[in-house]
Design an enzyme around this catalytic site. Sequence first.
Site, mmCIF file in Angstrom:
data_model
loop_
_atom_site.group_PDB
_atom_site.id
_atom_site.type_symbol
_atom_site.label_atom_id
_atom_site.label_comp_id
_atom_site.label_asym_id
_atom_site.label_seq_id
_atom_site.Cartn_x
_atom_site.Cartn_y
_atom_site.Cartn_z
ATOM 1 N N GLU A 63 0.833 -1.210 0.000
ATOM 2 C CA GLU A 63 0.000 0.000 0.000
ATOM 3 C C GLU A 63 0.867 1.259 0.000
ATOM 4 O OE1 GLU A 63 -3.118 0.019 -0.519
ATOM 5 O OE2 GLU A 63 -3.953 -1.878 0.186
ATOM 6 N N ARG A 67 0.386 3.741 -3.082
ATOM 7 C CA ARG A 67 -0.263 5.023 -2.782
ATOM 8 C C ARG A 67 0.752 6.155 -2.687
ATOM 9 N NH1 ARG A 67 -5.857 3.797 0.015
ATOM 10 N NH2 ARG A 67 -5.850 1.559 -0.061
ATOM 11 N N ASP A 198 -5.120 -9.336 -7.773
ATOM 12 C CA ASP A 198 -5.374 -8.478 -8.943
ATOM 13 C C ASP A 198 -4.166 -7.835 -9.625
ATOM 14 O OD1 ASP A 198 -5.043 -6.955 -6.641
ATOM 15 O OD2 ASP A 198 -6.948 -5.931 -6.754
ATOM 16 N N GLU A 357 -11.680 0.697 -10.500
ATOM 17 C CA GLU A 357 -11.320 -0.257 -11.561
ATOM 18 C C GLU A 357 -12.261 -0.258 -12.765
ATOM 19 O OE1 GLU A 357 -11.613 -1.029 -8.373
ATOM 20 O OE2 GLU A 357 -9.563 -1.495 -7.764
ATOM 21 N N THR A 444 -5.604 7.759 -31.338
ATOM 22 C CA THR A 444 -5.591 9.207 -31.105
ATOM 23 C C THR A 444 -6.567 9.935 -32.003
ATOM 24 O OG1 THR A 444 -3.714 9.310 -32.575
ATOM 25 C CG2 THR A 444 -3.251 9.353 -30.226
HETATM 26 C C1 DMJ Z 1 -6.042 -0.053 -5.097
HETATM 27 O O1 DMJ Z 1 -5.638 0.208 -3.816
HETATM 28 C C2 DMJ Z 1 -4.965 -0.787 -5.826
HETATM 29 O O2 DMJ Z 1 -5.015 -0.461 -7.167
HETATM 30 C C3 DMJ Z 1 -5.035 -2.235 -5.665
HETATM 31 O O3 DMJ Z 1 -4.089 -2.870 -6.489
HETATM 32 C C4 DMJ Z 1 -6.392 -2.778 -5.950
HETATM 33 N N1 DMJ Z 1 -7.368 -1.761 -6.102
HETATM 34 C C5 DMJ Z 1 -7.348 -0.761 -5.110
HETATM 35 C C6 DMJ Z 1 -8.450 0.242 -5.343
HETATM 36 O O4 DMJ Z 1 -9.657 -0.363 -5.496
#
Ligand code: DMJ
Length: 453
Positions: A63, A67, A198, A357, A444
């Site tokens: 995280e 972030r 993911d 997402e 584009t």
């Molecule tokens: C984010 O914190 C990150 O992209 C993570 O990999 C999965 N998705 C959350 C946001 O939903």
Amino acid sequence: MRDELKPLSAGSRNTFGGWAATLIDSLDTLWIMQLEEEFEEAVAAVVELDWANTTESAVNTFETTIRHLGGLLSAYELSQEPMLLAKAVELGEMLYFAFDTSTRMPPFWLDFEKAKNGQLTPDSHEPSASAGSLSLEFTKLAQLTGDSKYYDAIARVTDLLAENQGSTKLPGMWPTFIDFRDKIFDQENTFCIGALADSLYEYLPKMYYLLGGLEPLYEKLYRHAAETINDHILFRAVLPGSPDILFPGAVTVEEHGLSYNPEGQHLSCFAGGMFALGGRLFNNPEHVEIGMKITNGCIYAYDAFPVGIMPEIFSMMKCDSRQDCPWDEARWQREGNESLPKGFRGARDPFYILRPEAIESVFLVYRITGKSEYVDAAWRMFESIQQATETEYGNAAIDDVTVKGQPTKRDSMESFWMAETLKYFYLIFSSPDVISLDEYVFNTEAHPFKVSR
Ligand code: DMJ
């Protein structure tokens, strides 16, 4: 300077070390929106941040990387503000300690005391996305600083993933949990591309692109993973009108074979953009098509629920065939849930916590295909989200998207609400030395993609 705004009470909370997660995650958005004064004010605040000043004894490696480090790097890429890179290097140095373990695999928690004493240990049961998706940020940091140690650190993780990709219980994918301590990949039997796994997959084509195609390993990893995901994870659901759309589910490998769980997740919606991008990068029109179908699945789910947003986790009725999938009223009567839209069996987690997402995939697929229906879909989704989540001070997570009327709001606004959707695109697409964006990825003509500052 706290991590999150409480959007109902105008309070705040620290969730990620107390280093202004929302402010950092939002820097690129401020820049893109041309909020110049706010950007300058935010940069000044970032400069004052002291990473040593935290009440936490450990931070989440993944995280903090996505972030904070990702936020700083993308804002630097856009603005070229040197102080942001300096701050990213400070943080990168701290996070680099996470790789100081016996196997060089980073643990889920970066425990400061243990790191100081050289006692960090890799985890024996770690979400695959945790160690598996540090690559973009550390690679970008290596490119910007010229210091290859950051790249070396994540390349070791990639190499380990590559060594084991073909020998897991579902070859091509990695299990949701991995033993990074003893480097065991063939014991765990659950596989998905949703929560905990993911971005491990999401980062593969983006890494290929970030490296200008110079490291073919990422293409190889992506191709094998995408093939397995296509064969075993994606499903077509029984829905009224039989739309030809796809959803990612989950698989458990049992003694007797594969057991399938047709449960969709908001988190898995990134896969629409991933397939579309992978298809475009690796000249595979079938994957662009799959990317569209997954994205259309997310759009369908947004449109289906009364609030106009998809739940965090929901289940459906899986079709045996992806070619032929007629609506089956009798099956719906037996298996369905009357309080949900037709075709949905359950909504285990009916909340929405401001995740990006689905719209992220709509954005990518639109840029890749130029089809204007995606602009319309994005706008519908955006309006529903605003309608359901807006508060006096920001936007709030909501409890339940499955019931009619104004949903109950939670006093919570994750830092990714104002971030991410564009963060990774700028993070990877703005390097001058990679393949030309205009020529290679975006259509584009459909919509010129420009940052005017
Ligand atoms: C984010 O914190 C990150 O992209 C993570 O990999 C999965 N998705 C959350 C946001 O939903």
